[in-house]
Design an enzyme around this catalytic site. Structure first.
Site, short mmCIF file in Angstrom:
data_model
loop_
_atom_site.label_atom_id
_atom_site.label_comp_id
_atom_site.label_asym_id
_atom_site.label_seq_id
_atom_site.Cartn_x
_atom_site.Cartn_y
_atom_site.Cartn_z
N LYS A 100 -0.93 1.87 -25.19
CA LYS A 100 -1.25 1.85 -26.62
C LYS A 100 0.06 2.01 -27.40
O LYS A 100 0.94 1.17 -27.28
CB LYS A 100 -2.31 2.90 -26.92
CG LYS A 100 -3.63 2.59 -26.18
CD LYS A 100 -4.73 3.60 -26.44
CE LYS A 100 -5.97 3.26 -25.62
NZ LYS A 100 -7.02 4.29 -25.74
N TYR A 119 0.86 -1.19 0.00
CA TYR A 119 0.00 0.00 0.00
C TYR A 119 0.89 1.23 0.00
O TYR A 119 1.72 1.37 0.89
CB TYR A 119 -0.93 0.02 1.22
CG TYR A 119 -2.35 -0.21 0.80
CD1 TYR A 119 -3.01 0.75 0.02
CD2 TYR A 119 -3.03 -1.37 1.12
CE1 TYR A 119 -4.30 0.53 -0.43
CE2 TYR A 119 -4.32 -1.59 0.69
CZ TYR A 119 -4.96 -0.64 -0.08
OH TYR A 119 -6.23 -0.85 -0.54
N THR A 142 -2.89 7.20 -22.01
CA THR A 142 -2.72 5.83 -21.53
C THR A 142 -1.24 5.49 -21.70
O THR A 142 -0.50 6.20 -22.39
CB THR A 142 -3.52 4.82 -22.38
OG1 THR A 142 -3.04 4.90 -23.73
CG2 THR A 142 -5.02 5.11 -22.36
C1 LIG Z 1 -8.07 4.53 -24.98
C2 LIG Z 1 -8.44 5.94 -24.67
C3 LIG Z 1 -8.74 6.36 -23.37
C4 LIG Z 1 -9.02 5.43 -22.22
O1 LIG Z 1 -8.14 4.57 -21.81
P1 LIG Z 1 -8.53 3.34 -20.85
O2 LIG Z 1 -7.21 2.95 -20.33
O3 LIG Z 1 -9.23 2.35 -21.68
O4 LIG Z 1 -9.41 3.88 -19.75
C5 LIG Z 1 -8.94 7.70 -23.16
N1 LIG Z 1 -8.87 8.58 -24.16
C6 LIG Z 1 -8.62 8.21 -25.43
C7 LIG Z 1 -8.57 9.24 -26.50
C8 LIG Z 1 -8.42 6.87 -25.73
O5 LIG Z 1 -8.22 6.50 -27.00
#
Ligand SMILES: *Cc1c(COP(=O)(O)O)cnc(C)c1O
Length: 431
Positions: free
Chosen positions: A243, A63, A240
């Site tokens: 990606k 934590y 994020t």
């Molecule tokens: C993928 C995405 C998010 C959200 O991400 P998560 O990790 O799925 O919550 C936010 N904004 C944009 C523009 C995205 O493409």
């Protein structure tokens, strides 16, 4: 497992299997799926072994509510070190002064950013989901649409306009003047063109709004200098980490403004989250370290080259790429020019059966519902990680065309699936 018998996944699987064969079996099947199919979903990638393993370490056992040097629990010395390292690397990578690496996801990062910049009920201006925005940009079932008041700017929807299906900056300015939003939001989930952050800032300044850039999709390109940076234009930048940035699943918030940084920190914790996912923050530190290396720039350059090669091959096969092409890692394919009855839903299903993983996606001004759609979204971060280059992009486009022209014919799907598998065997994943 065949080609990848010595992968790290196998070592991990053996450990899980020793006590839980049922879960191990599920994860093994997923490892096989990733190994033998081609991942074209624009928001996905294959994190490196170091990132994957870091996310699976004992750093999960702690934590660490609070921030480095100011925790609510004892025993956080190593967690302080790794979180500070992750922050410092994020700042170096994106060229900014402050970074909060605790958001569990992109949507969580956006929630905290909204809370830092607005009061409930305030108006913000964004691109609507169906035109390429994200659900956290004002969709009615999302916190952003429930607690705030979204208004939207538009794309150009005029075939004769040179910027057809691209952001209409006049409409951004007009909507900003009309609605006087507290905040303007740019950055998208299905937009294939470069974003003019300086122009957005000009418009924000003209109406006294703050500017937020959500670079969830393009973060890897930005980090590598292959897409213009939102800094110094945006007041707040969210992203994020999983990606194009190729890290663990998670979020990140950045700013150059000291006062805003305090608000961001307070709104991430205790505003929207409790204890940070320290194992994921550890993996973020590793991923940011990888992204600072020269190879990462070469990787992102290839991501863009691959997207352009795929887009032009798809065009040669008679599909239409919205906005006429791509500047980044993704494209939207309009299926209807090929066959008016073709839907994204059918195409996605046929392609998945053939081992080509895509997602159906609305195209600008799509008359069909989001569950059906007239388009497919294709992205190249994952295939580029795998080592694919332009010749493999041409093969992928030809397979997509064959499967779609066959209208899901079983024999065609089986034949393509075997060819996909053999290409995958030539480019093993290192997970
Ligand atoms: C993928 C995405 C998010 C959200 O991400 P998560 O990790 O799925 O919550 C936010 N904004 C944009 C523009 C995205 O493409």
């Amino acid at each position: 497992m065949t080609t990848s018998t010595q992968t790290i996944d196998n070592a991990i699987l053996d450990t899980i299997a020793a006590t839980d064969p049922q879960v191990a079996q599920i994860v093994r099947a997923e490892a096989q799926r990733q190994e033998y199919t081609i991942e074209l979903i624009a928001s996905e990638n294959h994190a490196s072994p170091a990132v994957t393993v870091a996310a699976g370490t004992c750093m999960t056992n702690k934590y660490a509510e609070g921030y480095p040097g100011r925790r609510y629990y004892g025993g956080c010395a190593h967690h302080d070190q790794v979180e500070q390292l992750a922050r410092d690397r994020a700042k170096e990578l994106f060229g900014c002064k402050f970074a909060n690496v605790q958001p569990h996801s992109g949507a969580q990062a956006n929630t905290a950013a909204f809370m830092a910049m607005m009061e409930p009920g305030d108006t913000f201006l964004s691109l609507v989901l169906k035109d390429g925005g994200h659900l956290s940009h004002g969709m009615f079932l999302n916190f952003s649409g429930i607690f705030y008041k979204p208004v939207h700017y538009a794309l150009h929807y005029d075939k004769n306009h040179p910027q057809h299906e691209q952001i209409d900056y006049d409409s951004v300015l007009a909507a900003a003047k009309e609605h006087k939003p507290k905040m303007i939001l740019c950055g998208y989930s299905a937009y294939p063109r470069q974003i003019d952050f300086a122009k957005f800032r000009e418009i924000a300044d003209e109406v006294g709004a703050t500017l937020m850039a959500d670079i969830a999709h393009i973060a890897g390109l930005v980090a590598a200098g292959e897409h213009p940076s939102p800094f110094p234009h945006a007041h707040i930048v969210t992203t994020t980490t999983h990606k194009s940035l190729r890290g663990p699943r998670g979020g990140l918030i950045m700013t150059n403004d000291e006062e805003l940084n305090k608000l961001i920190n307070r709104n991430v914790f205790p505003g929207v989250q409790g204890g940070p996912l320290m194992h994921i923050i550890t993996a973020k530190a590793v991923a940011f370290g990888e992204a600072l290396k020269p190879e990462f720039k070469v990787y992102q350059q290839q991501v863009i080259k691959n997207a352009q090669a795929l887009a032009s091959a798809m065009t040669e096969h008679g599909f239409r790429i919205t906005s006429g092409g791509t500047d980044n890692h993704l494209m939207l394919v309009d299926l209807t020019v090929k066959d008016a009855d073709l839907t994204g839903k059918d195409a996605e299903k046929w392609l998945e059966d053939a081992g080509l993983i895509t997602n159906k996606n609305g195209i600008p001004d799509d008359p069909r519902s989001p569950m059906v759609t007239s388009g497919l979204r294709l992205g190249t971060p994952a295939t580029t990680t795998r080592g694919f280059k332009e010749p493999e992009m041409a093969m992928i486009a030809a397979w997509i065309n064959r499967v779609i022209e066959s209208k899901g014919d079983e024999g065609t799907i089986t034949a393509v699936r075997a060819e996909v598998k053999s290409l995958c065997e030539r480019f093993p994943l290192h997970h």
